[in-house]
Write a protein that holds these residues in place. Structure first.
Motif, short mmCIF file in Angstrom:
data_model
loop_
_atom_site.label_atom_id
_atom_site.label_comp_id
_atom_site.label_asym_id
_atom_site.label_seq_id
_atom_site.Cartn_x
_atom_site.Cartn_y
_atom_site.Cartn_z
N LEU A 76 0.83 -1.21 0.00
CA LEU A 76 0.00 0.00 0.00
C LEU A 76 0.86 1.26 0.00
O LEU A 76 0.60 2.23 -0.72
N ILE A 77 1.92 1.23 0.81
CA ILE A 77 2.83 2.40 0.87
C ILE A 77 3.52 2.59 -0.47
O ILE A 77 3.65 3.72 -0.97
N GLU A 78 3.96 1.50 -1.06
CA GLU A 78 4.60 1.62 -2.37
C GLU A 78 3.65 2.23 -3.39
O GLU A 78 4.03 3.09 -4.19
N ARG A 79 2.41 1.75 -3.37
CA ARG A 79 1.43 2.20 -4.36
C ARG A 79 1.03 3.66 -4.10
O ARG A 79 1.06 4.50 -5.00
N ASN A 80 0.65 3.98 -2.86
CA ASN A 80 0.04 5.29 -2.57
C ASN A 80 1.06 6.38 -2.29
O ASN A 80 0.80 7.55 -2.53
N ILE A 81 2.21 6.01 -1.74
CA ILE A 81 3.18 7.03 -1.30
C ILE A 81 4.38 7.08 -2.24
O ILE A 81 4.87 8.15 -2.58
N LEU A 82 4.85 5.93 -2.63
CA LEU A 82 6.08 5.88 -3.44
C LEU A 82 5.78 5.83 -4.94
O LEU A 82 6.70 5.81 -5.76
N GLY A 83 4.49 5.79 -5.28
CA GLY A 83 4.10 5.90 -6.68
C GLY A 83 4.50 4.71 -7.54
O GLY A 83 4.71 4.84 -8.74
N LYS A 84 4.62 3.54 -6.90
CA LYS A 84 5.01 2.38 -7.67
C LYS A 84 3.79 1.62 -8.17
O LYS A 84 2.81 1.45 -7.45
N CYS A 85 3.83 1.17 -9.42
CA CYS A 85 2.76 0.35 -9.97
C CYS A 85 3.05 -1.10 -9.65
O CYS A 85 4.00 -1.68 -10.18
#
Lengths: 165, 165
Positions: free
Chosen positions: B154-163
């Protein structure tokens, strides 16, 4: 990034004494002073309740502690940083960085000399002044440990770009 | 400036435990993690040979200690800094800042909840997730303390902008 001046000299020459006199003199003149000290051994923070927040154990490589009175940061590094590299940590509104040590740095340097300690370590590269307890055959300005006002004048003129009367 | 996520919750809810699991999980995924911890009392550095370098006694308001292994900075401040203000101290190459506490911050927050400790403190403003030991009637994503991989997703997706797949 604020300008850097290194206070260099042999061990026991009086670097810390000079720092202790120069910092308040520059502050008295209205400058905000940051300082750097080189230490050869790893160090640590000792804070009450440390165990409860020690993010370094979990792998954090940059830890910031914040209180209403002060902020501390500890960051892992993989080599001895130069004063110029260390100046990146100075993010606040500071006018000058005084670094104690770093005699091999290419920043402007003031060497502290005592007759009974030995010869200058930095002559002649990048020395902007010498604080000495004996007259030396040098073209760079010389001051005694009591000439703090005159040394601060020189720093203001040469480093801080101030036009003094 | 790297993005900030605050780990919030009541005392003893498990904030430090979550920090201790999230930091290594994000590091395992290749991110460089900086951390912030709020402390209510003034603190100090305890370094061997401190007396010989204590520039704070001379009035330095920003002191940097440098060793080949780590760098420390202590700066005086006149108020409790927000996570966004504290992030200016993170000058290295970091991908994310995890701040423990700061429940009043307007940064994205993950709240740690335990049934026997009490109700959520941050609901519903700015909560991106809850780590809880009981199901809650909330629209924000919920995880258990063992769902660290899903929370990191979730952090990668929402904060770090990773797909993520």
């Amino acid at each position: 990034m604020p300008p850097i001046v290194c206070i260099v000299g042999r061990p026991k020459s009086g670097k810390t004494t000079l720092m202790g006199r120069l910092i308040p003199e520059l502050k008295r003149r209205g400058y905000r002073v940051a300082t750097i000290k080189h230490i050869t051994h790893r160090f640590d923070l000792d804070v009450p309740g440390k165990d409860s927040w020690d993010h370094s154990q979990a792998g954090s490589e940059c830890i910031i502690l914040s209180s209403p009175h002060n902020v501390a940061l500890i960051e892992n590094v993989d080599h001895d940083l130069s004063p110029a590299e260390l100046a990146r940590f100075v993010t606040g509104d500071f006018d000058i960085v005084l670094a104690e040590g770093f005699k091999k740095s290419d920043q402007p340097k003031i060497e502290v000399h005592r007759r009974d300690i030995g010869e200058l370590v930095c002559l002649p590269q990048g020395l902007m002044a010498v604080v000495t307890d004996e007259p030396l055959e040098l073209v760079v300005p010389q001051f005694s440990m009591n000439d703090i006002s005159e040394l601060a004048d020189l720093i203001e003129r040469n480093i801080l770009g101030k036009c003094l009367r």
